[in-house]
Each structure stands twice: as C-alpha cells, then as structure tokens.
Design an enzyme around this catalytic site. Sequence first.
Site, PDB file in Angstrom:
ATOM      1  N   GLU A 118       1.686   4.329   6.051  1.00 60.09           N
ATOM      2  CA  GLU A 118       0.329   4.576   5.522  1.00 60.09           C
ATOM      3  C   GLU A 118      -0.111   3.415   4.643  1.00 60.09           C
ATOM      4  OE1 GLU A 118      -2.077   5.662   2.071  1.00 60.09           O
ATOM      5  OE2 GLU A 118       0.017   6.325   1.995  1.00 60.09           O
ATOM      6  N   ASP A 136      -3.335   1.232   5.786  1.00 62.73           N
ATOM      7  CA  ASP A 136      -4.492   1.154   4.894  1.00 62.73           C
ATOM      8  C   ASP A 136      -5.015  -0.276   4.817  1.00 62.73           C
ATOM      9  OD1 ASP A 136      -6.230   2.169   2.640  1.00 62.73           O
ATOM     10  OD2 ASP A 136      -5.006   0.735   1.528  1.00 62.73           O
ATOM     11  N   ASP A 139      -4.041  10.139   5.270  1.00 61.89           N
ATOM     12  CA  ASP A 139      -2.825   9.330   5.162  1.00 61.89           C
ATOM     13  C   ASP A 139      -2.141   9.154   6.513  1.00 61.89           C
ATOM     14  OD1 ASP A 139      -3.271   9.128   2.458  1.00 61.89           O
ATOM     15  OD2 ASP A 139      -1.646  10.472   1.863  1.00 61.89           O
ATOM     16  N   GLU A 184      -3.945   6.658   8.713  1.00 57.72           N
ATOM     17  CA  GLU A 184      -3.610   5.281   8.338  1.00 57.72           C
ATOM     18  C   GLU A 184      -2.184   4.922   8.775  1.00 57.72           C
ATOM     19  OE1 GLU A 184      -6.490   4.601   4.466  1.00 57.72           O
ATOM     20  OE2 GLU A 184      -4.442   5.290   4.131  1.00 57.72           O
TER      21      GLU A 184
END
Length: 228
Positions: A49, A53, A121, A124
């Site tokens: 994650e 991101d 989350d 990502e």
Amino acid sequence: MTGLSPDARAWLEQHGFIPTDDAVWLEALTHGSFNGSGPADAADYQRLEFLGDRVLGLSVAAWLFRAGDAPEGKLSQRLNALVSGTTCARIARSIGLPEHIRLGKQARDDGGADSDKILGDVMEALIGACFIEHGFDTAQGLIYRLWAKELEGDVGKAKHPKSALQEWAAGNRRAPPVYTVTDRSGPDHAARFTVEVSVRNVGNAEATASSKGEAERLAAKAFLERFG
C-alpha cells in the site's frame, strides 16, 4: 502460503492486474486481521500500500500536468481528491474488490470489507503489486484505465468544502470555523467519526464518516448548505 483461489485469479485478470507471482497478490489482498484466522506467515498489504500510494500519486500528477495548464493550487486540489482514500474506495467497490479481501472473521463481521480505509488501502496495495510484477508503465496504464471516469470528470474541480467555508467566514467577517470530534465509535479498522463544525454567532453543523477528514468535509458542506 496457499495460492490465489480460481475466483480471485479470474477477478484480477478480468480487471487487468495480470497476476503471475501469487505471493505478491495474496499479500496485497490480505488485511492484518487475517493473520489470526489464516496462515501464520501471511503478510498483510501495508508495505505494498505504501508503494502503490506513490505510484498512484505520480501517475495522476503526470496526467494532470499533461492535461492542461492549471496552476499549482488547482493541480494539487485535483490530485488530492483523485488519490484520496474515498476515491480509491469508490473505485474498489466499482470493480468488486470487497469480496476478495482476506479479512479475519471479526473484522469482516465488523464491516471491514466495506470500510473506506481498508478498501482504499487494498486498492493502493494492488497498484503496488502491479508495479512490482510489471513495472511503472504497466501500473500507470492500469491506473489510467481504472481512474478514467474520475480523471475526465469533475472530481476535485470544485473547491473543497473546508476551503469554501474558510473563505465564506472571512468574507462575512466571521471567526474561523472550528472543527470538533464529538464522537468516535467502532473498531480501529472500521471506525466512525462524528465531527461538528461551528462558526461563532452563526451556528453549527454535524456529519459522520469513516475518517475524521471526510467527516470534517461533510460537516463543512452541511454548514454551507444551511447557512451559506
């Protein structure tokens, strides 16, 4: 570690994730709570994650930069909206992600599969897994495909309600708005926040959401609808 289930593999392939190494995709789909009910060595999605991101942010920033000549402030406004947890969760729901997240029984019973925080989350983390397996160009292409409607739409174009309320207060010679968390309920992975925003000598408004920031945004929006 067990491999991907046939359903999970078919779902990933359907949406262009192209899984080859089962381990990285299982990691992307695994919430920390799963370790209490699944294999002891099951890694959760947090590291992927973190990576996803950054890949998402750079991809969206590049798209926005090429799409026009908007000033930095407008670019940042749209970027923040397009990569927000709320937007990631919305896209996750649109492709049917909730049923494929590996959650512990208690977390699932508590609504974890529909938590904006968890869905955002994991979305990502899947981007991070795609980057690890296939590189930046493939991950960027995946993002542009999944985010197509968001990128071409109005997400982030309107002024953020908190900014709009701040300007409204200043323009009407009022004190700045004050945000207060009046209630927090639920477990950490499916928390609910209630926030009240008030402007002295004007009034207040309240909203509840799965994150403090989203509750503040909704409270500011409600205040402007009521008093603006």
